[in-house]
Design a protein around this motif. Sequence first.
Motif, PDB file in Angstrom:
ATOM      1  N   SER A   1     -47.012   2.866  -5.163  1.00  0.00           N
ATOM      2  CA  SER A   1     -47.949   3.576  -6.037  1.00  0.00           C
ATOM      3  C   SER A   1     -47.870   5.081  -5.785  1.00  0.00           C
ATOM      4  N   ALA A   2     -47.708   5.453  -4.517  1.00  0.00           N
ATOM      5  CA  ALA A   2     -47.624   6.868  -4.165  1.00  0.00           C
ATOM      6  C   ALA A   2     -46.348   7.494  -4.701  1.00  0.00           C
ATOM      7  N   GLY A   3     -45.255   6.735  -4.722  1.00  0.00           N
ATOM      8  CA  GLY A   3     -43.991   7.258  -5.219  1.00  0.00           C
ATOM      9  C   GLY A   3     -43.958   7.336  -6.727  1.00  0.00           C
ATOM     10  N   GLY A   4     -42.863   7.888  -7.241  1.00  0.00           N
ATOM     11  CA  GLY A   4     -42.696   7.986  -8.686  1.00  0.00           C
ATOM     12  C   GLY A   4     -41.434   7.305  -9.170  1.00  0.00           C
ATOM     13  N   ASP A   5     -40.750   6.613  -8.276  1.00  0.00           N
ATOM     14  CA  ASP A   5     -39.503   5.933  -8.616  1.00  0.00           C
ATOM     15  C   ASP A   5     -39.743   4.951  -9.763  1.00  0.00           C
ATOM     16  N   PRO A   6     -38.916   5.004 -10.821  1.00  0.00           N
ATOM     17  CA  PRO A   6     -39.157   4.127 -11.987  1.00  0.00           C
ATOM     18  C   PRO A   6     -39.045   2.635 -11.687  1.00  0.00           C
ATOM     19  N   ARG A   7     -38.478   2.271 -10.527  1.00  0.00           N
ATOM     20  CA  ARG A   7     -38.423   0.849 -10.175  1.00  0.00           C
ATOM     21  C   ARG A   7     -39.809   0.257  -9.961  1.00  0.00           C
ATOM     22  N   LYS A   8     -40.820   1.122  -9.892  1.00  0.00           N
ATOM     23  CA  LYS A   8     -42.180   0.615  -9.691  1.00  0.00           C
ATOM     24  C   LYS A   8     -42.829   0.137 -10.994  1.00  0.00           C
ATOM     25  N   HIS A   9     -42.255   0.486 -12.135  1.00  0.00           N
ATOM     26  CA  HIS A   9     -42.927   0.220 -13.411  1.00  0.00           C
ATOM     27  C   HIS A   9     -43.261  -1.250 -13.657  1.00  0.00           C
ATOM     28  N   PRO A  10     -42.415  -2.216 -13.254  1.00  0.00           N
ATOM     29  CA  PRO A  10     -42.795  -3.622 -13.471  1.00  0.00           C
ATOM     30  C   PRO A  10     -44.071  -4.038 -12.740  1.00  0.00           C
ATOM     31  N   VAL A  11     -44.471  -3.309 -11.696  1.00  0.00           N
ATOM     32  CA  VAL A  11     -45.693  -3.668 -10.968  1.00  0.00           C
ATOM     33  C   VAL A  11     -46.762  -2.572 -11.077  1.00  0.00           C
ATOM     34  N   SER A  12     -46.555  -1.609 -11.983  1.00  0.00           N
ATOM     35  CA  SER A  12     -47.467  -0.467 -12.067  1.00  0.00           C
ATOM     36  C   SER A  12     -48.900  -0.854 -12.418  1.00  0.00           C
ATOM     37  N   LYS A  13     -49.048  -1.970 -13.134  1.00  0.00           N
ATOM     38  CA  LYS A  13     -50.404  -2.357 -13.554  1.00  0.00           C
ATOM     39  C   LYS A  13     -51.298  -2.671 -12.360  1.00  0.00           C
ATOM     40  N   ASP A  14     -50.685  -2.951 -11.218  1.00  0.00           N
ATOM     41  CA  ASP A  14     -51.442  -3.271 -10.013  1.00  0.00           C
ATOM     42  C   ASP A  14     -51.437  -2.124  -9.000  1.00  0.00           C
ATOM     43  N   SER A  15     -51.185  -0.911  -9.482  1.00  0.00           N
ATOM     44  CA  SER A  15     -51.055   0.235  -8.582  1.00  0.00           C
ATOM     45  C   SER A  15     -52.324   0.475  -7.770  1.00  0.00           C
ATOM     46  N   MET A  16     -52.122   0.999  -6.572  1.00  0.00           N
ATOM     47  CA  MET A  16     -53.252   1.398  -5.737  1.00  0.00           C
ATOM     48  C   MET A  16     -53.974   2.573  -6.390  1.00  0.00           C
ATOM     49  N   PRO A  17     -55.293   2.526  -6.468  1.00  0.00           N
ATOM     50  CA  PRO A  17     -56.027   3.648  -7.076  1.00  0.00           C
ATOM     51  C   PRO A  17     -56.019   4.875  -6.176  1.00  0.00           C
ATOM     52  N   GLY A  18     -56.305   6.011  -6.785  1.00  0.00           N
ATOM     53  CA  GLY A  18     -56.480   7.236  -6.018  1.00  0.00           C
ATOM     54  C   GLY A  18     -55.234   8.079  -5.871  1.00  0.00           C
ATOM     55  N   ILE A  19     -54.133   7.704  -6.544  1.00  0.00           N
ATOM     56  CA  ILE A  19     -52.903   8.494  -6.476  1.00  0.00           C
ATOM     57  C   ILE A  19     -52.834   9.423  -7.693  1.00  0.00           C
ATOM     58  N   VAL A  20     -52.576  10.693  -7.446  1.00  0.00           N
ATOM     59  CA  VAL A  20     -52.450  11.695  -8.511  1.00  0.00           C
ATOM     60  C   VAL A  20     -51.069  12.328  -8.394  1.00  0.00           C
ATOM     61  N   HIS A  21     -50.267  12.226  -9.447  1.00  0.00           N
ATOM     62  CA  HIS A  21     -48.913  12.774  -9.405  1.00  0.00           C
ATOM     63  C   HIS A  21     -48.845  14.170 -10.026  1.00  0.00           C
ATOM     64  N   VAL A  22     -47.948  14.987  -9.467  1.00  0.00           N
ATOM     65  CA  VAL A  22     -47.695  16.322 -10.012  1.00  0.00           C
ATOM     66  C   VAL A  22     -46.217  16.449 -10.350  1.00  0.00           C
ATOM     67  N   GLU A  23     -45.896  17.441 -11.204  1.00  0.00           N
ATOM     68  CA  GLU A  23     -44.506  17.711 -11.569  1.00  0.00           C
ATOM     69  C   GLU A  23     -43.713  18.194 -10.361  1.00  0.00           C
ATOM     70  N   ASP A  24     -42.421  17.982 -10.419  1.00  0.00           N
ATOM     71  CA  ASP A  24     -41.537  18.415  -9.337  1.00  0.00           C
ATOM     72  C   ASP A  24     -41.115  19.870  -9.527  1.00  0.00           C
ATOM     73  N   PRO A  25     -40.859  20.563  -8.418  1.00  0.00           N
ATOM     74  CA  PRO A  25     -40.312  21.922  -8.507  1.00  0.00           C
ATOM     75  C   PRO A  25     -38.799  21.835  -8.719  1.00  0.00           C
ATOM     76  N   TYR A  26     -38.413  21.400  -9.906  1.00  0.00           N
ATOM     77  CA  TYR A  26     -37.023  21.048 -10.197  1.00  0.00           C
ATOM     78  C   TYR A  26     -36.331  22.256 -10.821  1.00  0.00           C
ATOM     79  N   CYS A  27     -35.759  23.088  -9.968  1.00  0.00           N
ATOM     80  CA  CYS A  27     -35.206  24.360 -10.447  1.00  0.00           C
ATOM     81  C   CYS A  27     -34.069  24.170 -11.448  1.00  0.00           C
ATOM     82  N   TYR A  28     -33.277  23.112 -11.293  1.00  0.00           N
ATOM     83  CA  TYR A  28     -32.138  22.903 -12.185  1.00  0.00           C
ATOM     84  C   TYR A  28     -32.590  22.656 -13.616  1.00  0.00           C
ATOM     85  N   ARG A  29     -33.684  21.897 -13.760  1.00  0.00           N
ATOM     86  CA  ARG A  29     -34.284  21.691 -15.084  1.00  0.00           C
ATOM     87  C   ARG A  29     -35.777  21.957 -14.959  1.00  0.00           C
TER      88      ARG A  29
END
Length: 311
Positions: free
Chosen positions: A138-166
């Motif tokens: 739940s803490a990570g953002g890896d797309p492999r988590k999407h099949p189980v995302s509906k059961d994610s742990m609450p309280g996680i807030v994601h932010v954008e990456d400092p992705y200089c290339y894009r």
Amino acid sequence: NKDYTLFSWAAQEGLNPIAVEKVDGIYVYDKDGTKYIDFSSQLMNVNIGHNHPKIKEAIKAQLDDVSYVFPGMATEARGALGKKLAEISPGKLTKSFFTTGGADAIENAIKIARLFTGKQKIITRYRSYHGSTYGAISAGGDPRKHPVSKDSMPGIVHVEDPYCYRCPWGEEKNTCKKLCLDHVERVIQFEGPDNIAAILMEGESGSSGCIKYPAGYWKGIKALADKYGLLTISDEVMSGFGRCGDWFAIQNHGVTPDIIVSAKGLSSGYIPLGAVTVSEEISNFFNKRPLPIGLTYSAHALACAAGLACI
């Protein structure tokens, strides 16, 4: 193996795993005698190489003394490894809780941060990987988590990456105004600093894309955490123990976090082992309060002996 065991991250039909017979140094040999260079160091964790004599000797010696006792007992290996981690960790990170790997170390780091602060939310990056147990995935953002995302742990807030290339904000390196840090600050304000326990980020990005932090980013994150009274957790599971030159990748950024999470290279995979290393302030908090975390194999004597020899 295919008939009686399950392989991770893959559909099981049609798998053709290498049938390993022996390993040595940087090499893996299959049952047909084919020799492979282990360019990935397995799951990026065998930092010291395969079949190292000093690690094997340490495990064998420990096996003759104490292989396992329940984690409420003290052992020589446990204390020595804890002391060694305190010596090589930055700042006053002085005490460690030992786990069986990176994912359960992340889980317990989050618990400790929430217990210490009395707050719930954890800020993490979208392009990050912190493990595959429910809290860690739940803490990570890896797309492999999407099949189980509906059961994610609450309280996680994601932010954008400092992705200089894009850059998500369309900036170029020569005109960068560090809008990535402004973005994190806005999220902190929107979510409410009184609700946020910690900011959790990798020391350096690993399997989530190896997205290099821009100069000053970790220092900026630490400054925001200090400004709003938040803890910082550096996930060094992949980036620690020499992977990025120093003991921990965050040391290259001149930042001392409140908690370091490590595994992988800690024991180079010889025995499963992870650690949550916390600041003196956090460890003192639990001097007269029960620490409600535990694992049957926490501080396993064989694992601690392997980790100490590895360092």
